[in-house]
Design a protein around this motif. Structure first.
Motif, PDB file in Angstrom:
ATOM      1  N   UNK A 185      13.336  51.726  46.054  1.00  0.00           N
ATOM      2  CA  UNK A 185      14.377  52.123  45.108  1.00  0.00           C
ATOM      3  C   UNK A 185      15.020  50.868  44.512  1.00  0.00           C
ATOM      4  N   UNK A 186      15.651  51.053  43.386  1.00  0.00           N
ATOM      5  CA  UNK A 186      16.361  49.950  42.737  1.00  0.00           C
ATOM      6  C   UNK A 186      17.528  49.481  43.598  1.00  0.00           C
ATOM      7  N   UNK A 187      17.579  48.165  43.853  1.00  0.00           N
ATOM      8  CA  UNK A 187      18.666  47.547  44.607  1.00  0.00           C
ATOM      9  C   UNK A 187      19.524  46.762  43.613  1.00  0.00           C
ATOM     10  N   UNK A 188      20.776  47.177  43.382  1.00  0.00           N
ATOM     11  CA  UNK A 188      21.587  46.538  42.333  1.00  0.00           C
ATOM     12  C   UNK A 188      21.923  45.083  42.619  1.00  0.00           C
ATOM     13  N   UNK A 189      21.744  44.626  43.850  1.00  0.00           N
ATOM     14  CA  UNK A 189      22.035  43.236  44.185  1.00  0.00           C
ATOM     15  C   UNK A 189      20.865  42.294  43.915  1.00  0.00           C
ATOM     16  N   UNK A 190      19.720  42.859  43.534  1.00  0.00           N
ATOM     17  CA  UNK A 190      18.535  42.037  43.263  1.00  0.00           C
ATOM     18  C   UNK A 190      17.876  42.525  41.968  1.00  0.00           C
ATOM     19  N   UNK A 220      11.063  46.238  34.440  1.00  0.00           N
ATOM     20  CA  UNK A 220      11.959  47.035  33.612  1.00  0.00           C
ATOM     21  C   UNK A 220      11.324  48.385  33.273  1.00  0.00           C
ATOM     22  N   UNK A 221      12.093  49.449  33.470  1.00  0.00           N
ATOM     23  CA  UNK A 221      11.597  50.796  33.219  1.00  0.00           C
ATOM     24  C   UNK A 221      10.855  51.407  34.374  1.00  0.00           C
ATOM     25  N   UNK A 222      10.715  50.662  35.469  1.00  0.00           N
ATOM     26  CA  UNK A 222       9.978  51.158  36.637  1.00  0.00           C
ATOM     27  C   UNK A 222      10.728  50.814  37.914  1.00  0.00           C
ATOM     28  N   UNK A 223      12.030  51.049  37.906  1.00  0.00           N
ATOM     29  CA  UNK A 223      12.888  50.791  39.064  1.00  0.00           C
ATOM     30  C   UNK A 223      13.522  52.120  39.478  1.00  0.00           C
ATOM     31  N   UNK A 224      12.945  52.843  40.435  1.00  0.00           N
ATOM     32  CA  UNK A 224      13.383  54.204  40.760  1.00  0.00           C
ATOM     33  C   UNK A 224      14.811  54.266  41.302  1.00  0.00           C
ATOM     34  N   UNK A 225      15.497  55.364  40.971  1.00  0.00           N
ATOM     35  CA  UNK A 225      16.846  55.631  41.462  1.00  0.00           C
ATOM     36  C   UNK A 225      16.794  56.649  42.594  1.00  0.00           C
TER      37      UNK A 225
END
Length: 494
Positions: free
Chosen positions: A369-374, A380-385
């Motif tokens: 999953x997307x980690x907002x600290x990294x 881009x466009x492929x960072x799952x939530x």
């Protein structure tokens, strides 16, 4: 599915995050790969599935509308249901995942050498269970195992009075081990690098018991393992320590799974990789095949395979590289379910080819999953939530099985069950992980795709996913079972 008696979810939270309570309960129960397989066996039995043994003749057992399961090594499980409208050569809708997880395996000799008692402490010789091995694996995946309360569990072989040997599952009721870090006050030695054979040995007690005496167990195992370990395991099983023939035991994070976040929107838990996709896959199979109307009209064999050994390369008979799936599919076709006796001769390799040519496999394994600290490490466009949708995982170098045709099929499935899809692909300057997908794709030859449920802190002793993600997985996977028969007829690509 069962839920924990001590759940603290409110009714609103339960309705917002379906399957979260059941998943928390499952994670706590499934401390080892053996406990995970046993948990799912009980769920399948409750849903009317019948156990098969590989050593038995299946031809008289397999029936139209029948639901079955089998295990290998007590650590791999495969379950399938035969649609009542099935005809030999009809497809298999298959979801494959794995139920093994990173852990510390107890060594065959756990009380000597670098794990011998020292300074009045009993210690336990363990080895990391994870791909790669060696110091690099300890530095990476196992760096989070310092200073954690660890439980002990697994399977134990016990000899009975009549001389037969039977398998028992054990999970000690309290944490028994800890790997203490060195306080930062000691300076350079506390910063490493560390010798993980000599400096990361779990402490399990004091050498002398409450009476000040050292304990000894007679027999061969008493020379290989701590007497206190053997006694604790025997006490939990209600047997004599000398009745224990051998065991496969492991250390695991003892802390329970729980909800996290101001609104309980996350799940914090050990062993998410990959008991998360396993839970959603098997739950969806039970849901779909418990629907009599679905089973009555289905021409498909709906199947879930949950494998051991994925974290170390999927080898051995219980791994995805074994022959389990191929053998089971062959035996289903060979049984010629629903055909008259005089038509049995129709079983041919041609029918197996038809079956696999029409079949589809979802390789279901967690992804990042997307980690907002990294922020900068994601494509881009492929960072799952989290709490959004299942993920299509792609990799052009063969680490994933996804292609344009399989994506198209799954988009049709998603439309049929009102599911949202996300994408993940690793950047060119990062390293991709692997799944059981490529291995099974090679062996089966059917169309396949890698799909995931996202999580944070992969391979940490404790990871994180969305509280809604187990249910999101169930919704899509159940949609796959219910919708594949109609969807596969729409995509006319070989």
């Amino acid at each position: 599915m069962h839920t924990r008696e001590d759940d603290v979810l409110s009714l609103d939270e339960e309705s917002t995050y379906p399957y979260a309570p059941e998943f928390l309960h499952f994670i706590d129960e499934a401390a080892t790969v053996y406990h995970a397989a046993d948990y799912f066996k009980r769920e399948l039995i409750d849903a009317g599935y019948v156990e098969l043994k590989e050593s038995e003749d299946w031809i008289p057992k397999l029936k139209l509308g029948g639901k079955y399961y089998l295990t290998r090594n007590s650590s791999t499980l495969l379950a399938f249901a035969i649609g009542s409208a099935y005809k030999p050569g009809s497809p298999v809708a298959f979801i494959a995942s794995h139920i093994d997880a990173l852990c510390l395996k107890v060594k065959p000799v756990s009380n000597s050498g670098n794990a011998a008692p020292k300074g009045g402490f009993d210690r336990l010789g363990v080895a990391p269970y994870a791909g790669g091995g060696g110091a690099q694996r300890w530095d990476g995946s196992y760096s989070t195992w310092w200073d954690r309360d660890l439980g002990l569990g697994g399977r134990v072989l016990v000899q009975t009075k009549d001389g037969s040997v039977k398998e028992n599952l054990v999970k000690l009721p309290n944490p028994v081990a800890r790997i203490p870090s060195l306080a930062v006050h000691f300076g350079e030695p506390a910063r490493g690098p560390f010798n993980y054979e000599t400096q990361m040995v779990p402490i399990i007690g004091l050498t002398r018991n409450a009476e000040g005496k050292e304990e000894i167990i007679d027999g061969s195992l008493g020379k290989l393992h701590s007497a206190r370990v053997l006694k604790a395991v025997a006490h939990e099983l209600g047997v004599n320590p000398t009745d224990i023939v051998d065991f496969d035991l492991e250390l695991f994070d003892f802390q329970k799974a729980n909800l996290l976040g101001l609104s309980g929107e996350f799940i914090s838990a050990p062993r998410l990789d990959d008991k998360l996709c396993s839970f959603s896959a098997l739950t969806s199979l039970i849901n779909a095949t418990s629907d009599n109307s679905f089973m009555a009209s289905s021409e498909v064999v709906s199947m879930v395979g949950l494998f051991d050994m994925e974290e170390v390369g999927s080898g051995l008979r219980q791994g995805a590289k074994g022959n389990l799936v191929q053998t089971v599919i062959n035996r289903i076709v060979e049984a010629q379910v629903g055909l008259k006796e005089e038509e049995k001769s129709r079983y041919t390799t041609n029918l197996i080819g038809q079956t696999l040519g029409r079949s589809f496999m979802i390789s279901a394994d967690v992804t990042h999953a997307y980690n907002p600290n990294f922020d900068g490490i994601y494509l881009e466009g492929a960072a799952p939530a989290l709490n959004k949708g299942v993920v299509i995982a792609a990799d052009p170098n063969g680490h994933m099985t996804t292609d344009a045709v399989s994506i198209t099929l799954m988009r049709l499935v998603a439309q049929s069950c009102n599911s949202e899809l996300q994408l993940f692909q690793i950047r060119n300057d990062s390293r991709s992980g692997g799944t059981v997908g490529p291995t099974l794709s090679e062996r089966l030859g059917c169309r396949s795709i890698d799909m995931s449920i996202p999580q944070l802190s992969m391979h940490s002793i404790r990871a994180m996913t969305g509280a809604g993600d187990p249910g999101i997985g169930v919704q899509f996977f159940e949609g796959f079972f219910r919708g594949y028969q109609a969807v596969q007829a729409k995509v006319l690509v070989q």
